[in-house]
Write a protein that holds these residues in place. Structure first.
Motif, mmCIF file in Angstrom:
data_model
loop_
_atom_site.group_PDB
_atom_site.id
_atom_site.type_symbol
_atom_site.label_atom_id
_atom_site.label_comp_id
_atom_site.label_asym_id
_atom_site.label_seq_id
_atom_site.Cartn_x
_atom_site.Cartn_y
_atom_site.Cartn_z
ATOM 1 N N LEU A 78 0.834 -1.196 0.000
ATOM 2 C CA LEU A 78 0.000 0.000 0.000
ATOM 3 C C LEU A 78 0.876 1.257 0.000
ATOM 4 O O LEU A 78 0.589 2.227 -0.721
ATOM 5 C CB LEU A 78 -0.923 -0.002 1.215
ATOM 6 N N LEU A 79 1.944 1.245 0.767
ATOM 7 C CA LEU A 79 2.876 2.373 0.769
ATOM 8 C C LEU A 79 3.497 2.578 -0.616
ATOM 9 O O LEU A 79 3.644 3.715 -1.080
ATOM 10 C CB LEU A 79 3.978 2.145 1.805
ATOM 11 N N VAL A 80 3.844 1.480 -1.281
ATOM 12 C CA VAL A 80 4.403 1.583 -2.643
ATOM 13 C C VAL A 80 3.365 2.184 -3.593
ATOM 14 O O VAL A 80 3.675 3.087 -4.387
ATOM 15 C CB VAL A 80 4.855 0.192 -3.139
ATOM 16 N N ALA A 81 2.129 1.682 -3.520
ATOM 17 C CA ALA A 81 1.079 2.174 -4.415
ATOM 18 C C ALA A 81 0.789 3.653 -4.180
ATOM 19 O O ALA A 81 0.659 4.431 -5.133
ATOM 20 C CB ALA A 81 -0.195 1.347 -4.221
ATOM 21 N N VAL A 82 0.685 4.058 -2.910
ATOM 22 C CA VAL A 82 0.434 5.471 -2.605
ATOM 23 C C VAL A 82 1.596 6.329 -3.098
ATOM 24 O O VAL A 82 1.387 7.432 -3.624
ATOM 25 C CB VAL A 82 0.206 5.655 -1.087
ATOM 26 N N GLY A 83 2.822 5.834 -2.953
ATOM 27 C CA GLY A 83 3.976 6.577 -3.444
ATOM 28 C C GLY A 83 3.951 6.757 -4.953
ATOM 29 O O GLY A 83 4.285 7.835 -5.478
ATOM 30 N N MET A 84 3.559 5.717 -5.693
ATOM 31 C CA MET A 84 3.444 5.826 -7.147
ATOM 32 C C MET A 84 2.412 6.876 -7.544
ATOM 33 O O MET A 84 2.640 7.695 -8.447
ATOM 34 C CB MET A 84 3.060 4.471 -7.743
ATOM 35 N N VAL A 85 1.272 6.861 -6.856
ATOM 36 C CA VAL A 85 0.211 7.819 -7.160
ATOM 37 C C VAL A 85 0.676 9.240 -6.875
ATOM 38 O O VAL A 85 0.424 10.170 -7.665
ATOM 39 C CB VAL A 85 -1.054 7.490 -6.338
ATOM 40 N N MET A 105 -0.481 9.443 -15.596
ATOM 41 C CA MET A 105 -1.742 8.727 -15.418
ATOM 42 C C MET A 105 -1.517 7.237 -15.216
ATOM 43 O O MET A 105 -2.284 6.576 -14.514
ATOM 44 C CB MET A 105 -2.666 8.996 -16.611
ATOM 45 N N VAL A 106 -0.468 6.687 -15.831
ATOM 46 C CA VAL A 106 -0.125 5.286 -15.593
ATOM 47 C C VAL A 106 0.294 5.083 -14.138
ATOM 48 O O VAL A 106 -0.137 4.138 -13.471
ATOM 49 C CB VAL A 106 0.985 4.829 -16.550
ATOM 50 N N LEU A 107 1.138 5.975 -13.609
ATOM 51 C CA LEU A 107 1.543 5.886 -12.205
ATOM 52 C C LEU A 107 0.334 6.045 -11.281
ATOM 53 O O LEU A 107 0.196 5.325 -10.275
ATOM 54 C CB LEU A 107 2.587 6.952 -11.884
ATOM 55 N N GLN A 108 -0.544 6.972 -11.617
ATOM 56 C CA GLN A 108 -1.739 7.181 -10.792
ATOM 57 C C GLN A 108 -2.650 5.960 -10.782
ATOM 58 O O GLN A 108 -3.445 5.782 -9.852
ATOM 59 C CB GLN A 108 -2.522 8.393 -11.302
ATOM 60 N N SER A 109 -2.531 5.113 -11.790
ATOM 61 C CA SER A 109 -3.385 3.925 -11.864
ATOM 62 C C SER A 109 -3.109 2.941 -10.736
ATOM 63 O O SER A 109 -3.879 1.992 -10.538
ATOM 64 C CB SER A 109 -3.197 3.231 -13.222
ATOM 65 N N ALA A 110 -2.051 3.169 -9.973
ATOM 66 C CA ALA A 110 -1.787 2.321 -8.807
ATOM 67 C C ALA A 110 -2.886 2.447 -7.758
ATOM 68 O O ALA A 110 -2.941 1.638 -6.821
ATOM 69 C CB ALA A 110 -0.432 2.670 -8.195
ATOM 70 N N VAL A 111 -3.791 3.430 -7.899
ATOM 71 C CA VAL A 111 -4.927 3.507 -6.968
ATOM 72 C C VAL A 111 -5.767 2.241 -7.023
ATOM 73 O O VAL A 111 -6.496 1.938 -6.068
ATOM 74 C CB VAL A 111 -5.829 4.738 -7.252
ATOM 75 N N VAL A 112 -5.649 1.480 -8.103
ATOM 76 C CA VAL A 112 -6.449 0.268 -8.230
ATOM 77 C C VAL A 112 -6.068 -0.763 -7.177
ATOM 78 O O VAL A 112 -6.855 -1.669 -6.867
ATOM 79 C CB VAL A 112 -6.296 -0.321 -9.653
ATOM 80 N N ALA A 174 -2.376 10.954 2.188
ATOM 81 C CA ALA A 174 -2.517 9.509 2.034
ATOM 82 C C ALA A 174 -1.234 8.779 2.415
ATOM 83 O O ALA A 174 -1.278 7.688 3.007
ATOM 84 C CB ALA A 174 -2.916 9.166 0.603
ATOM 85 N N VAL A 175 -0.094 9.357 2.081
ATOM 86 C CA VAL A 175 1.182 8.748 2.473
ATOM 87 C C VAL A 175 1.268 8.661 3.995
ATOM 88 O O VAL A 175 1.650 7.625 4.565
ATOM 89 C CB VAL A 175 2.362 9.542 1.898
ATOM 90 N N ALA A 176 0.903 9.748 4.682
ATOM 91 C CA ALA A 176 0.935 9.759 6.149
ATOM 92 C C ALA A 176 -0.032 8.720 6.724
ATOM 93 O O ALA A 176 0.297 8.021 7.701
ATOM 94 C CB ALA A 176 0.597 11.156 6.667
ATOM 95 N N ALA A 177 -1.223 8.600 6.135
ATOM 96 C CA ALA A 177 -2.202 7.629 6.618
ATOM 97 C C ALA A 177 -1.714 6.200 6.411
ATOM 98 O O ALA A 177 -1.912 5.330 7.268
ATOM 99 C CB ALA A 177 -3.540 7.846 5.923
ATOM 100 N N ALA A 178 -1.082 5.936 5.268
ATOM 101 C CA ALA A 178 -0.571 4.593 4.999
ATOM 102 C C ALA A 178 0.512 4.202 5.992
ATOM 103 O O ALA A 178 0.605 3.043 6.411
ATOM 104 C CB ALA A 178 -0.042 4.513 3.574
#
Length: 471
Positions: A78-85, A105-112, A174-178
């Motif tokens: 989750l930390l990796v995904a939030v970092g990508m976004v 937009m590809v990096l932001q797609s990590a929200v999935v 979101a990074v802080a929450a993760a």
């Protein structure tokens, strides 16, 4: 780690921060695409193709993030995904070009990956709040999609590109929450299947390519036929590799669970229209009628208000879904959601020449979206054992992403065949797109009738409690 964050409402509240970031990221670019597209020289079809690119990335990243989460821990991934976004959002805001928009937009797609990973943490740390938590998270997602679009549209009305900064502060939160979230108690297992990942990415990429370029190449031309053949060969090879692997990337055997198979098929059909048409929605609203073209000529802020109204109805649908399920059963809820979406798209086919007419159909589609997202995300958790929660949610998210990607691709292909000499999409192009979305929604309603549950309430084995009257 405090107990307030580790369990119950504190855990859900922390997750809401991450889901709000996901919603803002998914919603803020939609009303900006016409303005930003004009700034960087991307037309209506190109804007839809950007949206399509992000949907392809959604489809590929879903099994990757879910699998890596099972291997290395849900919180870590989750930390990796939030970092990508966060990185993608900052890149788009700092230097908007065609290339950075596409890559960002590809990096932001990590929200999935957010929902499968959060579901794994929620079910292991606070299973008694499972259904409540999923309903709250879906509602927060839908509201933040609309709010993010409204904030971005308002900023963009002051300065064309200012709205691109909307997501950056939410990503920081979101990074802080993760970081604050606890790890899940599920054991780490398996290893990464690199051949399967490569075959899946190439197969989906080839399939989307022919859907985007088929009109310009010619559907029966050699490039189209070769690309279709390559896509099927790659995807069949992927299935064979997955079936023979002791550590599959996507456990296709899970689809032998008839309840999960029905949920995933329903998700695919509804996402085809409800999610796949979001990019088209912004283009239609933002395009000024010109010659034989069609559109409403709204500005970024007005487009964002329409999107906000749609997700507000979606929030209402998500909030009512648990009560509706108790009243009529999960199978009826799935069918009602599909029929409602189809009714909205048929309304758009018939009545779309003014903002009030368009709103009537679009709001019904928004209501349907809330019902389907809340129902399918909750059921995908409940129909499997706890150890398979992240995988099950990942399969459902992949069905959603694939349905949305193919929906956006089909819409783009229909548009490419119905454009004016000036490059605007004709009214017939929009009507064909809405009609196809309506057919897909009716298909989802029919699939929903096949769902069989052990009861209209969650079973004790799932560890999921009733939502009750409030969260």
């Amino acid at each position: 780690m405090t107990s307030a964050v580790g369990r119950g409402r504190g855990l859900i509240a922390t997750m809401v921060v991450i889901v709000v970031c996901s919603g803002v990221v998914q919603g803020y670019l939609t009303p900006l695409l016409p303005v930003v597209g004009g700034h960087v020289g991307i037309g209506g079809v190109g804007q839809n193709n950007l949206y399509l690119l992000s949907q392809i990335a959604f489809t590929v990243l879903t099994p990757l993030l879910s699998r890596w989460g099972d291997m290395w821990g849900h919180r870590r991934l989750l930390l990796v995904a939030v970092g990508m976004v966060a990185l993608g959002s900052l890149l788009i805001a700092a230097r908007p070009t065609t290339a950075t928009l596409a890559f960002g937009m590809v990096l932001q797609s990590a929200v999935v990956g957010f929902f499968p990973l959060l579901a794994g943490i929620l079910r292991s740390r606070s299973p008694e709040h499972g259904r409540v938590g999923m309903s709250v998270l879906v509602g927060a997602l839908l509201l933040s999609i609309g709010t993010g679009g409204f904030v971005a549209g308002t900023l963009s009305d002051q300065h064309a590109l200012a709205g691109l900064w909307t997501a950056v502060p939410f990503c920081a939160l979101a990074v802080a929450a993760a970081v604050a979230l606890p790890t899940s108690t599920a054991p780490h297992q398996g290893r990464f299947n690199s051949p399967a990942a490569l075959l899946l990415a190439l197969g989906l990429g080839a399939l989307m390519l022919v859907l985007v370029q088929g009109e310009s190449w010619g559907w029966t031309s050699a490039p189209s036929l070769v690309t279709v053949a390559a896509a099927f060969v790659l995807l069949i090879a992927w299935i064979r590799v997955e079936q023979r692997s002791a550590h599959p990337l996507v456990d296709l055997g899970m689809l032998r669970n008839p309840r999960l198979a029905v949920i995933s098929a329903h998700t695919f059909c509804i996402a085809f229209g409800a999610i796949g048409f979001l990019g088209a929605n912004a283009v239609y609203l933002g395009t000024a009628p010109d010659g034989d073209g069609s559109g409403l000529g709204l500005g970024a802020q007005a487009i964002s208000l329409v999107s906000l109204a749609m997700v507000a109805l979606g929030f209402l649908g998500a909030a009512l879904t648990p009560r509706l399920a108790r009243a009529v059963g999960d199978r009826a809820v799935l069918s009602i959601g599909g029929c409602t979406g189809a009714a909205g798209f048929l309304s758009l086919c018939l009545f779309h020449s003014s903002v009030p007419q368009y709103l009537a159909g679009a709001l019904v589609v928004g209501l349907s979206t809330g019902v389907f997202e809340a129902a399918t995300r909750t059921l995908s958790v409940e129909v499997v054992d706890e150890a398979e929660t992240a995988l099950s949610v990942g399969v459902n998210e992949m069905a959603l992403s694939l349905g949305a990607a193919i929906g956006a691709a089909v819409i783009g292909a229909l548009w490419a065949g119905h454009t004016t000499a000036q490059g605007s999409v004709t009214g017939a192009g929009y009507q064909w797109a809405w009609a196809v979305c309506a057919v897909a929604a009716f298909g989802g309603a029919a699939v929903g009738l096949l769902f069989r549950s052990s009861g209209d309430t969650p079973t004790p084995e799932t560890g999921i409690a009733h939502a009750g009257g409030n969260a």
